[in-house]
Design a protein around this motif. Sequence first.
Motif, PDB file in Angstrom:
ATOM      1  N   THR A  57       0.854  -1.194   0.000  1.00  0.00           N
ATOM      2  CA  THR A  57       0.000   0.000   0.000  1.00  0.00           C
ATOM      3  C   THR A  57       0.890   1.244   0.000  1.00  0.00           C
ATOM      4  N   GLY A  58       0.276   2.396  -0.078  1.00  0.00           N
ATOM      5  CA  GLY A  58       1.029   3.640  -0.078  1.00  0.00           C
ATOM      6  C   GLY A  58       1.070   4.289  -1.449  1.00  0.00           C
ATOM      7  N   ALA A  61       2.062   3.582  -9.148  1.00  0.00           N
ATOM      8  CA  ALA A  61       2.661   2.689 -10.136  1.00  0.00           C
ATOM      9  C   ALA A  61       1.646   1.703 -10.697  1.00  0.00           C
ATOM     10  N   ALA A  62       0.700   1.282  -9.869  1.00  0.00           N
ATOM     11  CA  ALA A  62      -0.302   0.318 -10.341  1.00  0.00           C
ATOM     12  C   ALA A  62      -1.246   0.921 -11.369  1.00  0.00           C
ATOM     13  N   GLN A  63      -1.311   2.274 -11.441  1.00  0.00           N
ATOM     14  CA  GLN A  63      -2.202   2.926 -12.403  1.00  0.00           C
ATOM     15  C   GLN A  63      -1.550   3.111 -13.766  1.00  0.00           C
ATOM     16  N   GLY A 122       0.169  -3.285 -14.580  1.00  0.00           N
ATOM     17  CA  GLY A 122      -0.673  -4.473 -14.454  1.00  0.00           C
ATOM     18  C   GLY A 122      -0.231  -5.448 -13.381  1.00  0.00           C
ATOM     19  N   PRO A 123       1.037  -5.906 -13.387  1.00  0.00           N
ATOM     20  CA  PRO A 123       1.480  -6.852 -12.357  1.00  0.00           C
ATOM     21  C   PRO A 123       1.395  -6.274 -10.948  1.00  0.00           C
ATOM     22  N   LEU A 124       1.668  -4.958 -10.818  1.00  0.00           N
ATOM     23  CA  LEU A 124       1.621  -4.339  -9.496  1.00  0.00           C
ATOM     24  C   LEU A 124       0.194  -4.331  -8.967  1.00  0.00           C
TER      25      LEU A 124
END
Length: 616
Positions: free
Chosen positions: A109-110, A116-118, A124-126
């Motif tokens: 989280t954070g 980075a996940a966006q 995608g992997p994140l």
Amino acid sequence: MTFPRRPGHARDARRAGRRIHGPLVRNVLLAAAALPAAAAAWIGVTGWLAHTELLAAQQDLNALRAAVAASAGPHPTSAAAAGAPAESDQERWLRSAADHAAHAHHLTTGPAWYTAAQLPFLGGPLETVRGIAQASDRLTGDVLPPLVRAVPQLSAGAHAGGVPHVLTVLESEAPAFTRAARVAAEVRDDAQRLPRSTWLSAADRGRAQLSQQLDSLVPKTRDAAVAARVVPSMLGARGPRRYFLAFQNTAEARGTGGLPGAFAVLRADRGHLSFERFGNDNEMDGVRTHVNLGAEFADQYGNNEPGGVWQNSNMSPHFPYAGRLWAAAWRTHTGERLDGAIAIDPSSLGLLLRATGPARMPDGSAITADNAVDLTERASYARYEVAQRKAFFVDAARAAAGRLMNATDDPRLFPALLRAVHDVQREGRLQLWSAHPAEERLLVSRTFGGALPDTPGPFAGLVVNNAAGSKLDYYLDRSLVWAPGACTDTDRSVTATVTLTNRAPVSGLPHYVTQRVDAPPYRTRPGDNRLLVSYYASEGATLTRATLNGHRVELIPGEERGHPVYTLDLELPRQSSRTLVLHLREPQADRAPTILRQALVTPLRATVKPAGPCRV
């Protein structure tokens, strides 16, 4: 006092400002340039740590599974048996797994992980890793604790107070089980929204493994929640209950499994079970009753008189129909009201007797886990004449039932019996119907309610009813291959291939097994069988064509609980196979079908092929 400005003062000030701000701007730009590298390093380190935590959580859960299996055996842990407050092995492993999963969730989280996940493609992997960590945290923190906590309580209750205490535990845990089932379903829904395919194969494998585990866990949590809410009342926790218990003979197929042969009236009072009487289908012959099950049911089965011909009372695979007909017929026959109906078969008895040990017949012989099916559905036909065999079936039912009743009062056997009951219902061989509407609404949502699902979505069901009056379905093999083809944005093609094989020997079978009460107008040989073969398609499906062994064939159309039903009257000679292929158009869907598995002697072999390409 105002000082006069010297010539060039403003220019000097600007130069000084540049000297001050130049390094600051450079530092800011350098820091900004370093942020992605720092964030990537942070994500890499915390990602590896989260991976390590998730592996540790999985190891703890594997140990938990072994500890639960050990505690549910005939010799529970000392803490559970004594009711001691000390932390059990199960609770210790679960607490450790929850700690590891919570740490993995915290690590992923954070701001860095969220941002980075966006990112397109790269994120995608994140996103998948974050989703796996969050799902693991919720499962170990919210879903598993009430289920794990109940295991030693149920085991201790079985040893201390028997079934009544078990019912008390179930009632007390019902709200927690219901919440756990709801959270498990939410976690599965969230997991299904995670990317299915990314540039990191390890993340994709983790998502697939999580989905597989959730697909197994969610139905089990729902089963536990429903059982905790209905089992206590159905077993007489709030007053005595009485049920019609049918022993289905799967050597002659019917929609819910097999022909309703021997039966008993079961009484449940505060968890104590007893049998009031036993009988066979001869007693119910000629009992006529009328239950309005709707125009659809009448159109599909009316010609077979399910309310007047006992042997045809359960042609539909929807068990609540059979339960209502059986209860109504019993009231017509005796004037007694029943609280529901239960169906089991010889395969069920085999699984239950494996937990309890053999049952002794009046002649001293034994019914065991290994011989229950063969003895009742093959050997007895060669050994006895009709009247003797029907009496034998009743004796066998009474002996097996008595052994099971004794096991419910034996604390050493009760945990193993519970596991056997779970195995029976998992195979669809235990079916329950309640005459109490609130209970029935819960039962029809689970497999042990024996309901034909009426919800939209991919569906495939193969149901056979014996139309010959023979007992040759002991030798019947069935396979179903469901293959989705090309699709558009609205529908897709589906090919369903049904193969039926009659393994009946060419000689050596008693006449009662091979008899043809249908009196066909064509010549048959001993061992030839006749079946009504029905395929249940997805809601909204249409049949485009069908072939039998490669030749075009016309099927009888119908409908039941929203499913199109296509039926073939099939002659199946001994030592032969027939292949029925149905070509259908079905509504577009991106998931595998629900498979209806009619429980007969030999289980259905079902294969689901991968989906074909779509044109949008």
